[in-house]
Scaffold this active site. Structure first.
Site, PDB file in Angstrom:
ATOM      1  N   ASP A   1     -52.469 105.168  21.601  1.00  0.00           N
ATOM      2  CA  ASP A   1     -53.418 105.536  20.793  1.00  0.00           C
ATOM      3  C   ASP A   1     -53.998 106.980  21.332  1.00  0.00           C
ATOM      4  OD1 ASP A   1     -55.062 106.307  18.773  1.00  0.00           O
ATOM      5  OD2 ASP A   1     -56.157 104.301  18.647  1.00  0.00           O
TER       6      ASP A   1
HETATM    7  C1  BGC Z   1     -56.973 106.318  15.999  1.00  0.00           C
HETATM    8  C2  BGC Z   1     -55.469 106.101  15.516  1.00  0.00           C
HETATM    9  C3  BGC Z   1     -54.706 107.045  15.028  1.00  0.00           C
HETATM   10  C4  BGC Z   1     -54.699 108.383  16.011  1.00  0.00           C
HETATM   11  C5  BGC Z   1     -54.322 109.721  15.607  1.00  0.00           C
HETATM   12  C6  BGC Z   1     -56.993 107.411  16.808  1.00  0.00           C
HETATM   13  O1  BGC Z   1     -58.250 107.750  16.801  1.00  0.00           O
HETATM   14  O2  BGC Z   1     -57.344 105.174  16.612  1.00  0.00           O
HETATM   15  O3  BGC Z   1     -55.352 104.974  14.431  1.00  0.00           O
HETATM   16  O4  BGC Z   1     -53.382 107.072  14.451  1.00  0.00           O
HETATM   17  O5  BGC Z   1     -56.299 108.765  16.190  1.00  0.00           O
HETATM   18  O6  BGC Z   1     -55.275 110.300  14.485  1.00  0.00           O
END
Ligand code: BGC
Length: 750
Positions: free
Chosen positions: A232
């Site tokens: 993530d």
């Molecule tokens: C989120 C993810 C997301 C990623 C990219 C993170 O803060 O938890 O679900 O895909 O950001 O935007």
């Protein structure tokens, strides 16, 4: 056609180039190696629409994206219980992803809804792993059928937003295996997502991004995942540990943890180069399977995608209540004459949540506009203000709406949670609707007995005490850009409310499973409720709920008859064939969602009262009947044996229940299943009772004690002794049972 030979390129990469492949080039791109023809590929959020930022590297706002179809959020899509529909939505998502030259759509999310207060529940499918897994697999298959990849997230145990980047989810293994992992397992094994995204949080103290057990032993060795694990955004604390654990790609661009750190670790002997090769190879595979960036957004049929979004929103709308007023249920509405629409949300819709999933829609339907397209004379009173809508004075708006309600034929009140209540990054402050809306509703129901409530929220809201005062309640969740026209379709009866609850609507926050163990303290959240999550909790504890899991009324009724269950084979090979006859007993065509639950009333471990193991949405014309069949495999009967640390089918009686919700069971059958041998290895610490239950242990013990003068114990003392470890009994002195004899018995019992 593969654009380059992965193994050839890998053999020609320098150490630094290999390291560079394991981190992003910027916020949304992987790193290229131009000299060897390795392209950079783009990834974008997900999950219910493409959020491709207009500007690379941190666009100015979450809403600054290329327009894309905003499909219903996972909460709504999941409520359809319709894998074929999710596959079609997936195909449309895949087409848009492909047309915009994005290689991987970052979704879907299959974290379990542990508490209705999780700020991100709207992005998740269900409180039950079976529904979540089956529906997410269909979505992944649809998306990937278009030649683009998915990222199954957030792996794992990311069930709250409070402190999400640090908190340790303290969960026992059985609970992980039975509740929090199976949806991931199902999607990985059935649909083969290109990537899996690890979560921010820790699990039992270990960051998911550095958890070898999670990322390698379970995901790859047990489930056979052969894709890439991406972090993530910002979830990696220690790149070297993460690579060792099985994390392949750190996103976004490296920042303070440069590639040089990785290369140096290899040079200094702190990281095995084979571990780096492994991850670089997976990054190369991802780049090689991505299609060339020659998509063309002008080829997209956005009208068709909007129409699909409308169909899906209606399919996910749950009719919670539809009581007769003046002799007939209010829904579907008999007509539009005398109709009063109340609530700013009818004009300024809430259709998605906040955070990284925020899509910039191609267009936006509102319910008022959709209803007025049918009948322009429909009256409207905003009733309250919402962020993003016109300004006003809530007291004056309330008075005006109530005045109009006094003379209206039927009042449809659009209520819901304020936008800021539901977001990524923090949890919900409350379970209930805002006070201003509750005051309005109380006044409306005083003024008019014919009130329909339409709810817009991404996860369960409290419907007590007001649900008994209104004639009908429609839960639309956050229905995407066509949610407004979809709810008009449902109200007017052009479409059925196709949805069933994938999350229980509780009576009180205090009744919810995680209450008291959420959101944790001092950096840890204890999953004290264990496997009793969602309906498993309410049903096992026999707690009253507002609306149970699986519930949802349609505009017709169904009968379930003639349940047949046949057992084949035994133990780990056991199979149950289940058949039931479903009949549409109403006078409209409609859909039943047939749900199959299994209960195991006699087990060596505590088991939930019932668990959903299969379901099928069935469309039937009035009067029509159909035999619906299911096959349940051993996993449907098994539990995760905490001692043996594997799935185990314990023999005995099982009850198969079929119905329309976890509390509306229409038929049940009892079957006997021959289990598998579940003997653990005996030790000196095993109790006398465990020795006596063990087929070999009981024999060697009986042989050793043959002829010994054993005391004649009264039953209470005998029961106490049965619970003593054999070694303690030996220490207390029993003829023929010395500590040496215990060692010999342990060896003989192997
Ligand atoms: C989120 C993810 C997301 C990623 C990219 C993170 O803060 O938890 O679900 O895909 O950001 O935007």
């Amino acid at each position: 056609m593969v654009p380059f030979d992965v193994e050839q390129v890998l053999s020609e990469l320098t150490l630094e180039e290999k390291a560079s492949l394991t981190s992003g080039a910027d916020s949304w791109h992987t790193t290229a190696v131009p000299r060897l023809g390795v392209p950079s590929v783009m990834v974008s959020d997900g999950p219910h629409g493409l959020r491709k930022q207009d500007t690379v590297l941190g666009g100015p706002s979450l809403a600054s994206n290329v327009p894309a179809t905003c499909f219903p959020t996972a909460a709504a899509l999941g409520s359809s219980w319709d894998p074929a529909l999710l596959r079609r939505v997936g195909e449309a998502l895949g087409r848009e992803t492909r047309a915009h030259d994005v290689a991987v759509l970052l979704g879907p999310g299959v974290n379990i809804k542990r508490t209705p207060l999780c700020g991100r529940n709207f992005e998740y499918v269900a409180e039950d792993p079976h529904v979540a897994g089956v529906l997410a697999a269909a979505l992944v298959e649809g998306i990937q059928s278009q030649g683009v990849g998915t990222s199954l997230k957030h792996f794992a145990a990311n069930n709250q937003e409070t402190d999400r980047m640090r908190v340790s989810a303290d969960v026992d293994e059985r609970t992980l295996r039975e509740i929090y992992l199976p949806a991931f397992e199902h999607v990985v094994t059935q649909a083969g997502p290109w990537t899996v995204m690890c979560s921010y949080n820790r699990i039992n103290g270990v960051y998911a991004s550095q958890d070898t057990w999670l990322l390698t032993r379970v995901l790859r060795d047990e489930w056979g995942f052969d894709g890439l694990v991406v972090s993530d955004w910002g979830a990696v604390r220690d790149r070297v540990r993460a690579l060792e654990a099985g994390l392949d790609l750190q996103m976004p661009a490296v920042g303070p943890r440069p590639d040089e750190e990785v290369a140096a670790a290899v040079r200094d002997g702190l990281l095995d180069e084979a571990a780096l090769d492994r991850s670089a190879r997976r990054a190369l595979h991802l780049a090689a399977r991505a299609l060339p960036a020659d998509g063309d957004p002008s080829t997209l049929d956005l009208d068709a995608h909007h129409a699909l979004a409308r169909e899906a929103a209606a399919a996910g709308t749950v009719l919670l209540r539809n009581e007769p007023v003046d002799g007939a249920p209010l829904l579907p509405l008999a007509g539009t004459a005398g109709l009063l629409v109340v609530g700013e949300l009818a004009r300024t819709p809430r259709y998605q949540g906040s955070g990284s999933s925020q899509v910039t829609p191609t267009r936006l339907d509102d319910a008022l506009g959709a209803l007025r397209a049918v009948d322009p004379t429909i009256a409207f009173a905003p009733g309250f203000t919402v962020a993003g809508g016109p300004d006003g004075d809530d007291d004056a708006l309330l008075a005006q709406a109530v005045e109009a309600a006094r003379t209206a034929g039927t009042v449809v009140a659009f209520l819901g949670l304020p936008g800021p209540d539901e977001s990524e990054g923090y949890d919900r402050p409350r379970l209930g609707l805002p006070d201003s809306q509750l005051r309005l509703l109380a006044a409306l129901t005083e003024a008019n007995p014919r009130v329909v409530v339409v709810l817009a929220n991404g996860s369960a809201v409290s419907v007590t005490p007001w649900r008994d005062d209104v004639a009908a309640v429609l839960e639309t969740w956050l229905g995407g850009q066509a949610g407004g026209s979809a709810v008009a379709d449902v109200l007017l009866g052009a479409r059925e409310p196709g949805g069933r609850l994938t999350e229980t609507i509780p009576l009180r926050l205090e009744d919810t499973p995680a209450f008291g163990n959420f959101p944790g303290e001092a950096g840890r959240v204890r999953y004290g409720e264990g496997v009793l999550v969602g309906y498993r909790w309410y049903d096992t504890r026999d707690l009253p709920v507002a609306y149970p899991f699986g519930h949802g009324l349609g505009y017709t009724t169904f009968a379930y008859d003639d349940l047949r269950v046949d057992v084949h084979e035994e133990g780990a090979d056991v199979r149950l064939d289940v058949a039931v006859t479903v009949t549409n007993t109403g006078d409209r065509a409609g859909r039943a969602v047939v749900q199959v639950y299994v209960r195991d009333p006699e087990a060596a471990v505590m088991r939930p009262t019932r668990e959903l193991r299969a379901f099928a949405p069935i469309d039937l014309e009035p009067g029509a009947s159909r035999d619906v069949t299911f096959t349940l495999g051993a996993r449907a009967l098994a539990y995760w044996h905490p001692g043996l640390r594997r799935w185990a089918v314990e023999g005995g009686r099982f009850v198969v229940e079929v119905g329309a919700s976890s509390r509306d069971l229409r038929a049940s059958a009892v079957v006997d299943v021959v289990g598998e041998p579940l003997w653990g290895e005996l030790t000196g610490d095993s109790t006398l009772a465990e020795w006596m239950e063990h087929p070999v242990g009981s024999q060697v013990l009986a042989a050793a004690l043959e002829g010994a003068a054993l005391p004649d114990l009264d039953p209470t003392v005998a029961a106490m002794v049965a619970q003593m470890p054999l070694r303690v009994i030996a220490d207390l002195g029993v003829q023929g049972l010395t500590p040496q004899a215990v060692d010999a018995l342990v060896a003989a019992a192997r």
